[in-house]
Scaffold this motif. Structure first.
Motif, PDB file in Angstrom:
ATOM      1  N   THR A 124       4.593  13.263  -0.123  1.00  0.00           N
ATOM      2  CA  THR A 124       3.782  12.124   0.314  1.00  0.00           C
ATOM      3  C   THR A 124       2.731  12.555   1.339  1.00  0.00           C
ATOM      4  O   THR A 124       1.553  12.219   1.202  1.00  0.00           O
ATOM      5  CB  THR A 124       4.683  11.037   0.933  1.00  0.00           C
ATOM      6  OG1 THR A 124       5.762  10.766   0.049  1.00  0.00           O
ATOM      7  CG2 THR A 124       3.902   9.753   1.171  1.00  0.00           C
TER       8      THR A 124
ATOM      9  N   ASN B  61       0.066  14.724  -0.335  1.00  0.00           N
ATOM     10  CA  ASN B  61      -0.921  13.933  -1.076  1.00  0.00           C
ATOM     11  C   ASN B  61      -1.988  13.364  -0.145  1.00  0.00           C
ATOM     12  O   ASN B  61      -3.176  13.394  -0.463  1.00  0.00           O
ATOM     13  CB  ASN B  61      -0.239  12.766  -1.806  1.00  0.00           C
ATOM     14  CG  ASN B  61       0.415  13.220  -3.087  1.00  0.00           C
ATOM     15  OD1 ASN B  61       0.112  14.306  -3.588  1.00  0.00           O
ATOM     16  ND2 ASN B  61       1.308  12.416  -3.619  1.00  0.00           N
TER      17      ASN B  61
ATOM     18  N   ILE C 210       0.858  -1.178   0.000  1.00  0.00           N
ATOM     19  CA  ILE C 210       0.000   0.000   0.000  1.00  0.00           C
ATOM     20  C   ILE C 210       0.903   1.239   0.000  1.00  0.00           C
ATOM     21  O   ILE C 210       1.791   1.358   0.843  1.00  0.00           O
ATOM     22  CB  ILE C 210      -0.891   0.011   1.258  1.00  0.00           C
ATOM     23  CG1 ILE C 210      -1.732  -1.267   1.294  1.00  0.00           C
ATOM     24  CG2 ILE C 210      -1.774   1.238   1.287  1.00  0.00           C
ATOM     25  CD1 ILE C 210      -2.381  -1.536   2.629  1.00  0.00           C
ATOM     26  N   PRO C 211       0.676   2.166  -0.947  1.00  0.00           N
ATOM     27  CA  PRO C 211       1.511   3.372  -0.992  1.00  0.00           C
ATOM     28  C   PRO C 211       1.481   4.113   0.349  1.00  0.00           C
ATOM     29  O   PRO C 211       0.465   4.080   1.052  1.00  0.00           O
ATOM     30  CB  PRO C 211       0.856   4.225  -2.080  1.00  0.00           C
ATOM     31  CG  PRO C 211       0.042   3.301  -2.885  1.00  0.00           C
ATOM     32  CD  PRO C 211      -0.324   2.133  -2.009  1.00  0.00           C
ATOM     33  N   ILE C 212       2.585   4.764   0.689  1.00  0.00           N
ATOM     34  CA  ILE C 212       2.700   5.396   2.002  1.00  0.00           C
ATOM     35  C   ILE C 212       1.637   6.479   2.217  1.00  0.00           C
ATOM     36  O   ILE C 212       1.044   6.582   3.280  1.00  0.00           O
ATOM     37  CB  ILE C 212       4.122   5.950   2.198  1.00  0.00           C
ATOM     38  CG1 ILE C 212       5.082   4.763   2.305  1.00  0.00           C
ATOM     39  CG2 ILE C 212       4.234   6.801   3.459  1.00  0.00           C
ATOM     40  CD1 ILE C 212       6.541   5.130   2.329  1.00  0.00           C
ATOM     41  N   TYR C 213       1.346   7.268   1.159  1.00  0.00           N
ATOM     42  CA  TYR C 213       0.341   8.321   1.341  1.00  0.00           C
ATOM     43  C   TYR C 213      -1.009   7.694   1.703  1.00  0.00           C
ATOM     44  O   TYR C 213      -1.753   8.212   2.525  1.00  0.00           O
ATOM     45  CB  TYR C 213       0.234   9.204   0.081  1.00  0.00           C
ATOM     46  CG  TYR C 213      -0.713   8.690  -0.956  1.00  0.00           C
ATOM     47  CD1 TYR C 213      -2.051   9.063  -0.946  1.00  0.00           C
ATOM     48  CD2 TYR C 213      -0.296   7.800  -1.945  1.00  0.00           C
ATOM     49  CE1 TYR C 213      -2.938   8.585  -1.884  1.00  0.00           C
ATOM     50  CE2 TYR C 213      -1.166   7.302  -2.878  1.00  0.00           C
ATOM     51  CZ  TYR C 213      -2.490   7.689  -2.844  1.00  0.00           C
ATOM     52  OH  TYR C 213      -3.355   7.189  -3.764  1.00  0.00           O
TER      53      TYR C 213
END
Lengths: 124, 285
Positions: free
Chosen positions: A52, A55, A11-14
């Motif tokens: 990040t 976003n 899962i992307p950090i943002y």
């Protein structure tokens, strides 16, 4: 406020930040009007890029969870928590509906689907 | 967004090396990591930005000003840490303070000594006796103590242990807490930049191969691992480069979601910046 980031997650950090803050708002751990850490402050604490965190905050704002007041900061918006829960429930119902229909077409039993649900829930 | 550094069509030719058509912009308040092999052109680009070398063609603007015509004004607002130290080993931090006071109008003595305290650097010991981590810290502190708006560093973390590197990343993130301040940092230790950089610019053999936000890079790029047969089914416009290993092909792709849909591919790894760099440099097309 705890925010826990996994660098190895898919899962992307943002997204991880966004989900955790959202969760804290829905569970009322973060209350309406409460100030969130600054974008740059959070980036520093989590040792991640400013873009990040920006976003994550931008999307939370678009979805109405937080409000940004220029030069002051980001605050938990006055969004009806009940309403949020209702929205989430509707979304979940829709997704389960798709799953159930798919199960019926492929003659997969209710038990099997329930099993799957149990396992998935545990994994969290 | 306002750009702090803007390079347009920079070229510089040496006998055996050339910077080719470098375009680069660093938005205000951001950290950009400049990566590439040794000798790829990172330091040459930085020297061009600082007007330390003559360029053949192109335009460089810092804070919106021409870097040659307005050099004096610009340099008041830049903090620089270059590969070759400008500090004599026979000075101590107190001496450095005396020298810098005369160089920079905005030199902040109080801030400088505060930094020395924070990082536990002795005031009266010659730099010669410092460890390499301490040497780097005194150089960075010196670069920061005239309140620059832009920090330019060439390989600040190479040769340092993880603890010292970590402390230096802290300094960087503290520095950009003020939205006015930006950093350009070159490094071949990509893992440091993987955490804190907002933008990644990758120079290879004198050209910029890519320059974009780090999040885009890490979230969209992918490395497909596949067999020879599978590889032969991939259209050459759908990948950037590939590397043939003994038992598998490693294929660098620009958009893993799109690729997944088109090829129904199972094994797509999330690359690190180092992975991307390696396949770019060592791979074929």
């Amino acid at each position: 406020m705890d925010i826990i980031i996994s660098n190895s997650s898919n899962i992307p950090i943002y997204q991880q930040i966004k989900d955790q803050i959202k969760n804290k708002i829905i569970s009322n751990e973060l209350k309406v009007g409460e100030q969130l850490p600054s974008i740059r402050g959070l980036a520093k604490e989590l040792r991640i890029s400013v873009i990040t965190t920006k976003n994550a905050y931008d999307e939370l704002e678009q979805e109405g969870y937080v409000e940004t007041i220029p030069m002051k900061g980001t605050y938990v918006a006055n969004k009806n928590v009940e309403l949020i829960r209702e929205e989430q429930l509707q979304k979940i119902e829709g997704l389960i509906d798709t799953a159930v229909r798919l199960a019926k077409i492929s003659s997969i039993s209710k038990g099997e689907v329930q099993n799957m649900l149990d396992i998935l829930y545990e994994e969290e | 967004m306002e750009n702090v550094i803007e390079i347009k069509k920079l070229t510089k030719k040496y006998d055996k090396f050339e910077l080719k058509n470098i375009n680069l912009s660093l938005p205000k308040g951001m950290i950009m990591g400049l990566i590439g092999e040794n000798g790829a052109g990172k330091s040459t680009t930085i020297k061009a930005i600082l007007n330390l070398i003559h360029i053949d063609s192109g335009k460089i603007k810092i804070f919106g000003l021409d870097n040659k015509r307005e050099e004096k004004r610009i340099k008041e607002d830049i903090g620089v840490v270059l590969d070759d130290s400008f500090l004599s080993e026979y000075l101590n931090p107190s001496d450095i303070n005396k020298i810098m006071k005369n160089i920079y109008k905005n030199w902040d003595e109080k801030l400088y000594f505060k930094y020395l305290d924070n990082f536990k650097l002795p005031k009266d010991k010659n730099i010669k006796e410092f460890s390499s981590g301490m040497k780097m810290k005194i150089r960075i502190i010196t670069a920061l103590s005239h309140h620059p708006k832009l920090l330019i560093l060439d390989e600040p973390t190479s040769g340092l242990d993880p603890v010292a590197r970590n402390e230096i990343l802290d300094i960087f993130q503290d520095f950009i807490q003020d939205e006015e301040c930006s950093i350009l940092v070159s490094s071949h230790i990509t893992s440091d930049l993987e955490h804190i950089a907002d933008y990644i610019t990758f120079i290879n053999d004198g050209s910029i191969v890519l320059s974009r936000t780090k999040d885009e890079l890490l979230e969209h790029y992918g490395i497909v691992k596949c067999s020879k047969e599978e590889f032969s089914s991939i259209h050459s416009s759908d990948y950037i480069k590939y590397k043939k290993n003994r038992y598998e092909y490693e294929v660098l792709i620009e958009d893993k979601d799109l690729f997944k849909k088109k090829y129904n591919s199972k094994v797509i790894d999330k690359p690190t910046i180092e992975d991307i760099m390696l396949i770019y440099i060592k791979g074929e097309k």
